[in-house]
Design an enzyme around this catalytic site. Structure first.
Site, mmCIF file in Angstrom:
data_model
loop_
_atom_site.group_PDB
_atom_site.id
_atom_site.type_symbol
_atom_site.label_atom_id
_atom_site.label_comp_id
_atom_site.label_asym_id
_atom_site.label_seq_id
_atom_site.Cartn_x
_atom_site.Cartn_y
_atom_site.Cartn_z
ATOM 1 N N ASP A 1 0.824 -1.221 0.000
ATOM 2 C CA ASP A 1 0.000 0.000 0.000
ATOM 3 C C ASP A 1 0.855 1.268 0.000
ATOM 4 O OD1 ASP A 1 -2.060 -1.871 0.304
ATOM 5 O OD2 ASP A 1 -2.127 -1.612 2.475
ATOM 6 N N GLU B 1 -11.367 -0.964 -4.758
ATOM 7 C CA GLU B 1 -10.798 -0.315 -3.577
ATOM 8 C C GLU B 1 -9.650 0.597 -4.001
ATOM 9 O OE1 GLU B 1 -9.529 -3.493 -1.028
ATOM 10 O OE2 GLU B 1 -7.676 -3.844 -2.141
#
Length: 336
Positions: free
Chosen positions: A35, A209
């Protein structure tokens, strides 16, 4: 003089064995870095990634190659926050104008220290004391009271919008958008930005997402991650604002095919959860993302941070190309 030159050449050769050559780098730029969020600011690159613990950390380096060996500095400790002490994911820091002047706002996901932590994950935001990306930071606000992930900020017409991921309404894990009156205050209702409607968005699990803003030649776009992060087919999709109102779902157009996906030939699997940054001289656009090197890789801390330059198609959409094999020598961003 001849001996001195030979000795100098030997030192350079020895250093070359342990560092990247000038003007190049190789992926990964962080070995355990899921991430990722990377920005270039005032002569240095700043990188933050998921820690999965109670700290938010950041690395700083004057070169992209230097990030791999740079130290992780704790910029905020979440310990003691009852509704967000632990399991820190997906940090992003945005330089925004707010009531307190120009500041960095660091958005992140965190939850409680319980056995089944995932349902407790929430969005939160910090504010910097000045314009140093590494802070110091103070806690500013909780953003919502239900399960949400992957906050980012979209700017359209001078207005701020919080984008995030929510999955509680039966349509699969989806991306939503909501107005911000300032970088830490939400207003109005959230609106669905995208849901996993195509087959390539539903591999292993139906997922949209990680929505990330992308701007080019007056065009407003959002790049998001699709399919399950724990499978090899995690990938990137594209939304384009084809109307004028980002809060109107009908004003967004989803591309029917992915824009970045696995490359078996290059041993790159599940490339996703991306961000964007500019080269030091501002002439190049770069993609940062995480990926696995095996089709059996999971959605965990073993994912590594990678970066590569991208270009633009004739219609103004991004051309991310193919994810590059680890260890490939690449030119460093222009202006290093």
């Amino acid at each position: 003089m001849r001996l001195r030159s030979l000795l100098a050449a030997g030192v350079v050769a020895l250093l070359g064995m342990t560092t990247s050559a000038a003007g190049t780098f190789t992926n990964p730029i962080k070995r355990n870095g899921p991430d990722p969020w990377l920005q270039y600011h005032n002569g240095a690159y700043y990188l933050a990634t998921t820690t999965w613990n109670s700290t938010i950390t950041m690395r700083r380096s004057p070169t992209l190659a230097g990030l791999d060996a740079a130290a992780d500095t704790v910029v905020f400790n979440l310990a003691g926050r009852a509704n967000g002490c632990c399991n820190m994911w997906a940090p992003e820091f945005h330089l925004l104008d707010g009531p307190n002047g120009r500041r960095w706002y660091l958005y992140y996901v965190a939850g409680q220290n319980v056995a089944d932590y995932n349902p407790t994950q929430r969005l939160h935001v910090l504010e910097s004391a000045g314009t140093d990306p590494m802070g110091p930071y103070s806690f500013k606000a909780d953003l919502g009271t239900d399960w949400q992930l992957d906050a980012s900020v979209l700017t359209v017409g001078g207005r701020l919008y919080l984008m995030g991921t929510y999955g509680g309404d039966g349509a699969g894990q989806s991306n939503f958008i909501q107005r911000l009156t300032n970088p830490w205050t939400l207003t109005g209702s959230r609106v669905r930005l995208s849901s996993p409607t195509y087959a390539w968005e539903r591999q292993t699990a139906p997922v949209n997402e990680g929505p990330e803003p992308l701007y080019h030649d007056g065009k407003v776009m959002v790049v998001y991650s699709a399919s399950a992060c724990w499978g090899p087919d995690y990938k990137l999709g594209l939304l384009t604002l084809t109307g004028s109102d980002p809060m109107n779902p009908a004003h967004w157009t989803k591309r029917a095919t992915p824009v970045f996906q696995r490359s078996d030939a290059n041993s790159v699997y599940a490339p996703g959860h991306n961000g964007f940054f500019k080269s030091p001289d501002g002439t190049e656009d770069w993609l940062v993302y995480h990926a696995n090197s095996s089709a059996s890789g999971g959605c965990d801390m073993n994912r590594s941070t990678r970066a590569q330059k991208f270009t633009w198609n004739a219609d103004g959409s991004p051309n991310f190309g193919t994810p590059v094999r680890l260890g490939t020598t690449l030119p460093a961003p222009s202006g290093e």
